[in-house]
Design an enzyme around this catalytic site. Structure first.
Site, short mmCIF file in Angstrom:
data_model
loop_
_atom_site.label_atom_id
_atom_site.label_comp_id
_atom_site.label_asym_id
_atom_site.label_seq_id
_atom_site.Cartn_x
_atom_site.Cartn_y
_atom_site.Cartn_z
N TRP A 106 0.82 -1.22 0.00
CA TRP A 106 0.06 -0.27 -0.37
C TRP A 106 1.43 1.59 0.59
CZ3 TRP A 106 -4.30 -0.34 -2.45
CH2 TRP A 106 -5.47 -1.64 -1.80
N ASP A 180 -1.68 5.98 6.13
CA ASP A 180 -2.81 5.49 5.69
C ASP A 180 -3.08 4.54 6.91
OD1 ASP A 180 -4.40 4.60 4.52
OD2 ASP A 180 -3.48 3.42 2.54
N LYS A 204 -13.11 -1.31 5.86
CA LYS A 204 -11.90 -2.81 6.28
C LYS A 204 -12.54 -2.59 7.99
CE LYS A 204 -9.31 -2.67 2.87
NZ LYS A 204 -8.53 -1.38 2.50
C1 LIG Z 1 -7.89 -1.10 1.08
C2 LIG Z 1 -6.44 -0.53 0.97
C3 LIG Z 1 -6.41 0.74 0.59
C4 LIG Z 1 -7.19 1.07 -0.90
O1 LIG Z 1 -8.27 1.20 -0.45
P1 LIG Z 1 -9.56 1.53 -1.70
O2 LIG Z 1 -10.83 1.96 -1.28
O3 LIG Z 1 -9.11 0.61 -2.55
O4 LIG Z 1 -8.85 3.05 -2.54
C5 LIG Z 1 -5.41 1.36 0.82
N1 LIG Z 1 -4.50 1.60 1.43
C6 LIG Z 1 -4.81 0.58 2.76
C7 LIG Z 1 -3.39 0.40 3.12
C8 LIG Z 1 -5.30 -0.39 2.60
O5 LIG Z 1 -5.68 -1.61 3.59
#
Ligand SMILES: *Cc1c(COP(=O)(O)O)cnc(C)c1O
Length: 368
Positions: A106, A180, A204
């Site tokens: 990521w 993030d 998530k």
């Molecule tokens: C799932 C995830 C993303 C991507 O998210 P989207 O909603 O598919 O754009 C980005 N960063 C992390 C850490 C993730 O787990």
């Protein structure tokens, strides 16, 4: 409510992921007529008093849950974590470069996308060890003029998690830290004194896909590059309380129900204690086993996403089939890593992890 009490399977999906059953039941009960309004939440004007009340409650509950200080704004955006990989440099780079700490898929994606909008640099990377550790902040090569420093505080695919956020000031860096936190938001408290901006998709740990949470320090607003789309300019979004354009109303509503559920569970500190217990149970079992292996250095292991392998990978298909039969769903690992992955977010009860560990033991015994 007419929905019978169910024994739903345990869902270990990395995302979109399990949502607390209580939240799903409440949403089902309110589906056709929200609080006597005669409307489903999906059918409401986002500017009507009904939805405004849902929005304000959700924002206030989230601020309380995450203990977000008053000088931070909470934005509910669209585009997911991946869109933020562009939106952050568009808003924060101010014509300068940004530093990235690459600890898994990521943060690698974030680095790559930012290159389109600003000079992006890698300050540290764990690629050489297959992203099984985290680099010591003292070793990061941060540029003096950097606009911001980006980390992924929980790498969903590689299963590494920062157990403490770096304090950039002690590294001689005044730039804001961007995190993030998509895959561990609300699983533990956040030290906001170390953060300039945090973003995360909801799917998530907070609710359904479609809404992206951004928590941003006020002084970082108002510096977007001229090319930044208006709908993605944090200042515009903040000035319009996330209603510059139509927000993802349904996703915000479900996230709001999840915030209320989290508060009822005792909040982020209580969730953290549960998450520690769940993760310990699973890692301890894997570590004592001769049959399964997790390759992440223990001090860097994620409490949310537990990738693991069968030492004999020829048994993987049988393992997954048996898991499905027992109502243990979506344990297949990410295609880039292989093996298995158990995501044990807030909505996963301890009983679900206990059921998984029982199955791991049973499968191992049956094979030997
Ligand atoms: C799932 C995830 C993303 C991507 O998210 P989207 O909603 O598919 O754009 C980005 N960063 C992390 C850490 C993730 O787990």
């Amino acid at each position: 409510m007419t929905v019978p009490a169910s024994t739903r399977p345990y869902n270990f999906s990395a995302g979109p992921a399990a949502i607390p059953e209580e939240v799903l039941r409440l949403a089902a009960a309110e589906m056709l007529d929200w609080h006597g309004s005669g409307m489903s939440v999906m059918e409401m004007s986002h500017r009507g008093k009904e939805f405004i009340s849902i929005y304000e409650q959700a924002e206030a509950d989230l601020r309380e849950l995450l203990a977000v200080p008053a000088h931070f704004r909470i934005l509910f955006m669209q585009g997911g974590g991946l869109a933020e990989n562009a939106i952050v440099p568009l808003n924060l780079s101010r014509g300068a470069g940004a530093d990235f700490v690459v600890t898994g898929s990521w943060s690698q994606k974030s680095f790559k996308e930012a290159q389109k909008y600003c000079p992006a640099r890698i300050a540290a990377s764990t690629q050489a060890d297959g992203h099984t550790t985290l680099p010591d902040p003292a070793s990061w090569r941060l540029e003096r003029q950097t606009a911001y420093v980006h980390i992924c505080s929980n790498e969903t695919i590689h299963g590494v998690e920062f157990q403490a956020l770096p304090d950039l000031k002690t590294l001689g860096c005044d730039a804001p830290l961007v995190i993030d936190f998509s895959s561990h938001v609300a699983s533990r408290p956040v030290d906001w004194s170390r953060v300039g901006l945090a973003f995360g998709g909801a799917q998530k740990n907070l609710g359904p896909a479609g809404v992206t949470l951004v928590v941003v320090r006020e002084d970082l607003l108002g510096h977007a590059l001229p090319a930044c789309p208006s709908a993605f300019d944090y200042q515009t979004v903040a000035d319009n309380r996330s209603m510059y354009n139509t927000p993802p109303t349904w996703a915000i509503y479900i996230a709001g129900l999840t915030f209320q559920w989290l508060k009822k569970q005792g909040g982020t500190l209580a969730m953290e204690q549960r998450n520690i217990a769940k993760a310990r149970l699973l890692y301890d079992f894997i570590d004592q086993s001769q049959f399964y292996v997790n390759k992440v250095v223990p001090s860097c292991r994620s409490r949310m996403n537990v990738p693991f392998f069968l030492r004999d990978e020829s048994r993987s298909e049988a393992f997954l089939a048996g898991a499905n039969e027992r109502g243990l769903l979506q344990l297949k690992g990410h295609k880039s890593v292989g093996g298995m992955r158990a995501s044990i977010y807030n909505a996963m009860p301890l009983a679900g992890v206990q059921a998984l560990v029982s199955y791991l033991a049973e499968f191992e015994k049956f094979q030997s």
